[in-house]
Scaffold this motif. Structure first.
Motif, PDB file in Angstrom:
ATOM      1  N   ARG A  43      39.996  10.931  -8.834  1.00  8.88           N
ATOM      2  CA  ARG A  43      40.487  11.982  -8.850  1.00  8.88           C
ATOM      3  C   ARG A  43      41.869  12.053  -9.102  1.00  8.88           C
ATOM      4  O   ARG A  43      42.643  12.640 -10.276  1.00  8.88           O
ATOM      5  N   GLU A  44      42.980  11.304  -9.045  1.00 13.66           N
ATOM      6  CA  GLU A  44      44.107  10.417  -9.293  1.00 13.66           C
ATOM      7  C   GLU A  44      44.077  10.114 -10.852  1.00 13.66           C
ATOM      8  O   GLU A  44      45.004  10.026 -11.407  1.00 13.66           O
ATOM      9  N   ASP A  45      42.908   9.480 -10.629  1.00 11.33           N
ATOM     10  CA  ASP A  45      42.557   8.380 -12.027  1.00 11.33           C
ATOM     11  C   ASP A  45      43.092   9.395 -13.596  1.00 11.33           C
ATOM     12  O   ASP A  45      43.169   9.188 -14.570  1.00 11.33           O
ATOM     13  N   TYR A  46      42.366  11.017 -13.080  1.00 10.62           N
ATOM     14  CA  TYR A  46      42.117  11.480 -14.189  1.00 10.62           C
ATOM     15  C   TYR A  46      43.195  12.403 -14.567  1.00 10.62           C
ATOM     16  O   TYR A  46      43.327  13.212 -15.658  1.00 10.62           O
ATOM     17  N   LEU A  47      44.572  11.859 -14.422  1.00 11.35           N
ATOM     18  CA  LEU A  47      45.688  12.686 -14.480  1.00 11.35           C
ATOM     19  C   LEU A  47      46.306  11.464 -15.137  1.00 11.35           C
ATOM     20  O   LEU A  47      47.711  11.423 -16.118  1.00 11.35           O
ATOM     21  N   LEU A  48      46.091  10.474 -15.488  1.00 12.51           N
ATOM     22  CA  LEU A  48      46.085   9.249 -16.383  1.00 12.51           C
ATOM     23  C   LEU A  48      45.725   9.227 -17.873  1.00 12.51           C
ATOM     24  O   LEU A  48      44.577   9.707 -17.804  1.00 12.51           O
ATOM     25  N   ASP A  50      44.481   7.191 -21.351  1.00 18.40           N
ATOM     26  CA  ASP A  50      43.738   6.130 -21.431  1.00 18.40           C
ATOM     27  C   ASP A  50      43.943   5.006 -21.393  1.00 18.40           C
ATOM     28  O   ASP A  50      43.541   3.996 -20.802  1.00 18.40           O
ATOM     29  N   ASP A  51      45.409   4.349 -21.449  1.00 15.59           N
ATOM     30  CA  ASP A  51      45.612   3.421 -21.503  1.00 15.59           C
ATOM     31  C   ASP A  51      45.954   2.557 -19.875  1.00 15.59           C
ATOM     32  O   ASP A  51      45.967   1.550 -19.886  1.00 15.59           O
ATOM     33  N   GLU A  52      46.904   3.798 -19.920  1.00 14.51           N
ATOM     34  CA  GLU A  52      46.720   3.320 -18.079  1.00 14.51           C
ATOM     35  C   GLU A  52      46.020   3.714 -17.098  1.00 14.51           C
ATOM     36  O   GLU A  52      45.637   2.461 -15.992  1.00 14.51           O
ATOM     37  N   ILE A  53      45.126   3.888 -17.285  1.00 19.31           N
ATOM     38  CA  ILE A  53      42.890   3.535 -17.011  1.00 19.31           C
ATOM     39  C   ILE A  53      42.921   2.261 -16.776  1.00 19.31           C
ATOM     40  O   ILE A  53      42.500   1.659 -16.163  1.00 19.31           O
ATOM     41  N   ASP A  54      42.634   2.142 -18.479  1.00 19.82           N
ATOM     42  CA  ASP A  54      42.734   0.988 -18.421  1.00 19.82           C
ATOM     43  C   ASP A  54      43.160   0.007 -18.288  1.00 19.82           C
ATOM     44  O   ASP A  54      42.837  -1.776 -17.704  1.00 19.82           O
ATOM     45  N   LEU A  55      44.653  -0.024 -18.039  1.00 19.51           N
ATOM     46  CA  LEU A  55      45.642  -1.046 -17.057  1.00 19.51           C
ATOM     47  C   LEU A  55      45.166  -1.589 -16.192  1.00 19.51           C
ATOM     48  O   LEU A  55      45.391  -2.250 -14.875  1.00 19.51           O
ATOM     49  N   LYS A  56      45.317   0.032 -15.079  1.00 18.30           N
ATOM     50  CA  LYS A  56      44.929   0.060 -13.622  1.00 18.30           C
ATOM     51  C   LYS A  56      43.154  -0.785 -13.519  1.00 18.30           C
ATOM     52  O   LYS A  56      44.093  -1.200 -12.710  1.00 18.30           O
ATOM     53  N   ILE A  57      42.686  -0.412 -14.564  1.00 17.75           N
ATOM     54  CA  ILE A  57      41.243  -0.797 -14.296  1.00 17.75           C
ATOM     55  C   ILE A  57      41.234  -3.066 -14.041  1.00 17.75           C
ATOM     56  O   ILE A  57      40.955  -3.058 -13.566  1.00 17.75           O
ATOM     57  N   GLU A  58      41.741  -3.267 -15.518  1.00 19.62           N
ATOM     58  CA  GLU A  58      42.215  -4.303 -15.073  1.00 19.62           C
ATOM     59  C   GLU A  58      42.958  -5.420 -14.744  1.00 19.62           C
ATOM     60  O   GLU A  58      42.547  -6.710 -14.177  1.00 19.62           O
ATOM     61  N   LYS A  59      44.029  -4.976 -13.506  1.00 22.73           N
ATOM     62  CA  LYS A  59      44.335  -5.315 -12.618  1.00 22.73           C
ATOM     63  C   LYS A  59      43.933  -5.319 -11.750  1.00 22.73           C
ATOM     64  O   LYS A  59      43.520  -5.993 -10.953  1.00 22.73           O
ATOM     65  N   LYS A  60      43.314  -4.230 -11.005  1.00 24.01           N
ATOM     66  CA  LYS A  60      42.006  -4.135 -10.076  1.00 24.01           C
ATOM     67  C   LYS A  60      41.380  -5.606 -10.828  1.00 24.01           C
ATOM     68  O   LYS A  60      40.960  -6.156  -9.797  1.00 24.01           O
ATOM     69  N   ALA A  61      40.583  -5.490 -12.038  1.00 24.27           N
ATOM     70  CA  ALA A  61      39.557  -6.539 -11.930  1.00 24.27           C
ATOM     71  C   ALA A  61      40.048  -7.943 -11.671  1.00 24.27           C
ATOM     72  O   ALA A  61      39.781  -8.924 -11.187  1.00 24.27           O
ATOM     73  N   ASN A  62      40.995  -7.863 -11.728  1.00 21.55           N
ATOM     74  CA  ASN A  62      42.058  -9.504 -12.424  1.00 21.55           C
ATOM     75  C   ASN A  62      41.949  -9.733 -10.624  1.00 21.55           C
ATOM     76  O   ASN A  62      41.573 -10.995 -10.236  1.00 21.55           O
ATOM     77  N   ASP A  63      42.070  -9.178  -9.980  1.00 32.49           N
ATOM     78  CA  ASP A  63      42.822  -9.347  -9.009  1.00 32.49           C
ATOM     79  C   ASP A  63      41.540  -9.648  -7.771  1.00 32.49           C
ATOM     80  O   ASP A  63      41.319 -10.573  -7.066  1.00 32.49           O
ATOM     81  N   ILE A  64      40.259  -8.755  -8.450  1.00 35.69           N
ATOM     82  CA  ILE A  64      38.862  -8.872  -7.709  1.00 35.69           C
ATOM     83  C   ILE A  64      38.652 -10.510  -7.832  1.00 35.69           C
ATOM     84  O   ILE A  64      37.812 -11.234  -7.713  1.00 35.69           O
ATOM     85  N   PHE A  65      38.888 -11.046  -9.760  1.00 33.25           N
ATOM     86  CA  PHE A  65      38.205 -11.953  -9.952  1.00 33.25           C
ATOM     87  C   PHE A  65      39.223 -13.008  -9.245  1.00 33.25           C
ATOM     88  O   PHE A  65      38.614 -13.926  -9.458  1.00 33.25           O
ATOM     89  N   VAL A  66      40.145 -13.378  -8.984  1.00 31.16           N
ATOM     90  CA  VAL A  66      41.326 -14.694  -8.402  1.00 31.16           C
ATOM     91  C   VAL A  66      40.264 -14.138  -7.161  1.00 31.16           C
ATOM     92  O   VAL A  66      40.166 -15.566  -6.679  1.00 31.16           O
ATOM     93  N   LYS A  67      40.630 -13.099  -6.609  1.00 35.19           N
ATOM     94  CA  LYS A  67      39.750 -12.925  -4.789  1.00 35.19           C
ATOM     95  C   LYS A  67      39.100 -13.479  -4.979  1.00 35.19           C
ATOM     96  O   LYS A  67      38.230 -14.715  -3.663  1.00 35.19           O
ATOM     97  N   SER A  68      37.426 -13.618  -5.544  1.00 34.72           N
ATOM     98  CA  SER A  68      35.896 -14.025  -5.686  1.00 34.72           C
ATOM     99  C   SER A  68      36.057 -15.139  -6.486  1.00 34.72           C
ATOM    100  O   SER A  68      35.033 -16.345  -5.407  1.00 34.72           O
ATOM    101  N   PHE A  69      37.100 -15.974  -6.963  1.00 31.92           N
ATOM    102  CA  PHE A  69      37.083 -17.545  -7.290  1.00 31.92           C
ATOM    103  C   PHE A  69      38.113 -18.264  -6.503  1.00 31.92           C
ATOM    104  O   PHE A  69      38.353 -19.733  -6.504  1.00 31.92           O
ATOM    105  N   GLU A  70      38.585 -17.320  -5.036  1.00 30.54           N
ATOM    106  CA  GLU A  70      39.759 -18.306  -4.955  1.00 30.54           C
ATOM    107  C   GLU A  70      39.341 -20.040  -4.035  1.00 30.54           C
ATOM    108  O   GLU A  70      38.213 -19.770  -3.399  1.00 30.54           O
TER     109      GLU A  70
END
Length: 152
Positions: A43-48, A50-70
């Motif tokens: 719900r909170e994402d709808y207040l952001l 498009d660029d802010e949503i993309d950055l948030k998703i990219e950060k989350k994805a990067n954290d997941i990639f790092v965790k997955s291959f750690e």
């Protein structure tokens, strides 16, 4: 050989990454495509913007990639990261076709309750609808050992 591995930050997807890397190391010129799919916005994402949503998703994805291959030795294996938004099963199938992969590796994550009854799991959908080989990986107590791989 191109191997698509779906990652979502769970122990199940980490196990899938372990298998994908083990298989890739046994193959000449193997490439792993690590795919993260953002399922839905909060719900909170709808207040952001498009660029802010993309950055948030990219950060989350990067954290997941790092965790997955750690702590996984990926020396000698090319790894490409892809981030998509939408239905995980559909996106896994779409990317596997677009990238013309030889193998899809997904973790087996059991969901419980009524949503699994009506919706099914991502691994079930990928396994059912893929025209490509699919390896559904269950978690194990110790790291897998693969001696030979032959996919034709």
């Amino acid at each position: 050989m191109k191997i698509l591995v779906a990652v979502d930050g769970t122990k199940y997807s980490r196990e899938a990454v372990l298998w994908a890397v083990k298989i890739a190391k046994k193959e000449k010129d193997a490439k792993i495509i690590a795919l993260y799919v953002e399922r839905q916005l909060s719900r909170e994402d709808y207040l952001l913007s498009d660029d802010e949503i993309d950055l948030k998703i990219e950060k989350k994805a990067n954290d997941i990639f790092v965790k997955s291959f750690e702590d996984i030795d990926i020396e000698g294996v090319e790894v490409e990261r892809i981030v998509e938004r939408g239905s995980p099963a559909s996106k896994i199938l779409d990317v596997s076709d677009r990238e013309d992969v030889d193998l899809i590796v997904v973790g087996n994550r059991s969901r419980s309750g009524i949503s699994n009854f009506f919706l099914g799991s991502v691994s079930d959908k990928v396994f059912t609808y893929s025209v490509r080989p699919v390896l559904v990986v269950k978690t194990r107590e110790k790291e897998p050992e693969i001696e030979t791989v032959a996919i034709t």
